[in-house]
Scaffold this active site. Sequence first.
Site, PDB file in Angstrom:
ATOM      1  N   SER A 189       0.695  -1.113  -0.130  1.00 12.05           N
ATOM      2  CA  SER A 189       0.080   0.044   0.044  1.00 12.05           C
ATOM      3  C   SER A 189       0.841   1.302  -0.003  1.00 12.05           C
ATOM      4  O   SER A 189       0.178   2.406  -0.292  1.00 12.05           O
ATOM      5  CB  SER A 189      -0.887  -0.025   1.127  1.00 12.05           C
ATOM      6  N   HIS A 217      -5.384  -4.411   1.459  1.00  8.17           N
ATOM      7  CA  HIS A 217      -5.444  -3.164   0.267  1.00  8.17           C
ATOM      8  C   HIS A 217      -6.268  -3.688  -1.045  1.00  8.17           C
ATOM      9  O   HIS A 217      -6.306  -2.840  -1.951  1.00  8.17           O
ATOM     10  CB  HIS A 217      -4.247  -2.495   0.053  1.00  8.17           C
ATOM     11  N   LYS A 248     -11.190  -0.806   5.462  1.00  9.82           N
ATOM     12  CA  LYS A 248     -10.642   0.219   4.336  1.00  9.82           C
ATOM     13  C   LYS A 248     -11.846   0.036   3.191  1.00  9.82           C
ATOM     14  O   LYS A 248     -12.848   0.804   3.322  1.00  9.82           O
ATOM     15  CB  LYS A 248      -9.382  -0.470   3.712  1.00  9.82           C
TER      16      LYS A 248
HETATM   17  C1  LIG Z   1      -1.090  -4.411   4.500  1.00  8.14           C
HETATM   18  C2  LIG Z   1      -1.833  -4.224   5.998  1.00  8.14           C
HETATM   19  N1  LIG Z   1      -1.936  -5.206   6.521  1.00  8.14           N
HETATM   20  C3  LIG Z   1      -3.086  -5.116   7.859  1.00  8.14           C
HETATM   21  C4  LIG Z   1      -3.466  -3.874   8.285  1.00  8.14           C
HETATM   22  C5  LIG Z   1      -4.208  -3.616   9.308  1.00  8.14           C
HETATM   23  O1  LIG Z   1      -5.473  -3.659   9.171  1.00  8.14           O
HETATM   24  P1  LIG Z   1      -6.530  -3.008  10.053  1.00  8.14           P
HETATM   25  O2  LIG Z   1      -6.334  -1.154   9.700  1.00  8.14           O
HETATM   26  O3  LIG Z   1      -7.884  -3.356   9.736  1.00  8.14           O
HETATM   27  O4  LIG Z   1      -6.098  -3.089  11.436  1.00  8.14           O
HETATM   28  C6  LIG Z   1      -2.777  -2.600   7.451  1.00  8.14           C
HETATM   29  C7  LIG Z   1      -3.482  -1.460   8.015  1.00  8.14           C
HETATM   30  O5  LIG Z   1      -3.418  -0.624   8.101  1.00  8.14           O
HETATM   31  C8  LIG Z   1      -1.982  -2.872   6.305  1.00  8.14           C
HETATM   32  O6  LIG Z   1      -1.657  -1.890   5.546  1.00  8.14           O
END
Ligand SMILES: Cc1ncc(COP(=O)(O)O)c(C=O)c1O
Length: 404
Positions: A189, A217, A248
């Site tokens: 991301s 993402h 998201k």
């Molecule tokens: C690649 C990735 N995995 C997991 C997460 C965690 O997800 P969450 O925001 O639902 O805790 C993020 C978060 O921001 C992320 O960029």
Amino acid sequence: MNYKHIFAQAIDRLHEEGRYRVFIDILRNKGAFPNARCFHGHNGPKPITVWCSNDYLSMGQHPKVVAAMEEALHDVGAGSGGTRNIGGNTHYHVDLEAELADLHGKEGALIFTSGYVSNEATLATLTKLLPGCIIFSDELNHASMIAGIRNSGCEKRIFRHNDVEHLRELLAAEDPDAPKLIAFESVYSMDGDIAPIAEFCDLADEFNALTYLDEVHAVGMYGARGGGISERDDVAHRLTIIEGTLGKAFGVMGGYIAADQMIIDVIRSYAPGFIFTTSLSPVLVAGVLASVRHLKQSSEEREGQQAAAAKLKQMMRDAGLPVMPSVTHIVPLMVGDPVKAKRISDILLAEYGAYVQPINYPTVPRGTERLRFTPGPTHDDAMMRDLVNALVEIWDRLELRKAA
Ligand SMILES: Cc1ncc(COP(=O)(O)O)c(C=O)c1O
């Protein structure tokens, strides 16, 4: 021991490096995203345009999602009242897990309170049950995967980002009989690039390894029904575990995994991060259900978002701004310095009412600090023009080198 002094020094270090985090205080305007009100550094709210939301498709404000949440709130109240095992297993949770299993073509799914927790809990728990397991992890994996791998106590091998040959070398160097798990993401991301999922699955077949794919993402945003890159590339069936977020593209909150029923049963039964915590509010789960169901049958949001991202990238390139070579919906603009990245973001907000958060170490490596734009289906041409004109003016003002 002077505790206060030690903590103050830790904070001072962040200030010195220019990466002390300032949270911008906003309220999004329901039904009018990306318009929002900003309370930061002003007397009273000021209208702004948000450019850095991970509510990629504006589903957090979709009428169906809002209505489902209102209905649930009036029907069953605010909270779940317990862990999944003790009173907190609502019918909404059961329905959502069935919906998510179907989305990824898996036997089962399991919801967690966030994507972070789903990664940490699953990776740590699964591999602990496999004595001698070695985890192969992409060097750019998210902090939540790294936490899970660390907490597993397993041996780990880090392969160069998206590098199939390096992964092969590392796999080949280990005992063929040792249990192995390959952990990676689909869309990274911060750069907007995509993993070679099929090639990694080929290696998993060859070396008898499990695969763990973070599609945080990508879920909701890629594939005909929003099943992510693994759906788009028709490889979902080859992956052992697919992990995603509900916060998201689905616009609400929570995380999940989808996998064979046996793996779901093991994580459900052994993962502390799943067991010992109050389950998500049924109000949130009802909203996610509406969102997942909608995005399974509507591609309009996905298409609008891809078109907006392509347009903004092109406009930035045409203006000579250093947009990074992302192949996805992420639009990262390289700055390469934490102080300058913060300064650009401050000027954009204060003078142009455009909100984009600077991205600094440790989210990205030092020297690659950037601004990360996430245009969505509701960012229109005029907003993009205003943003690019503002960026060009700031780039000139701060004498930042333009892209060739
Ligand atoms: C690649 C990735 N995995 C997991 C997460 C965690 O997800 P969450 O925001 O639902 O805790 C993020 C978060 O921001 C992320 O960029």
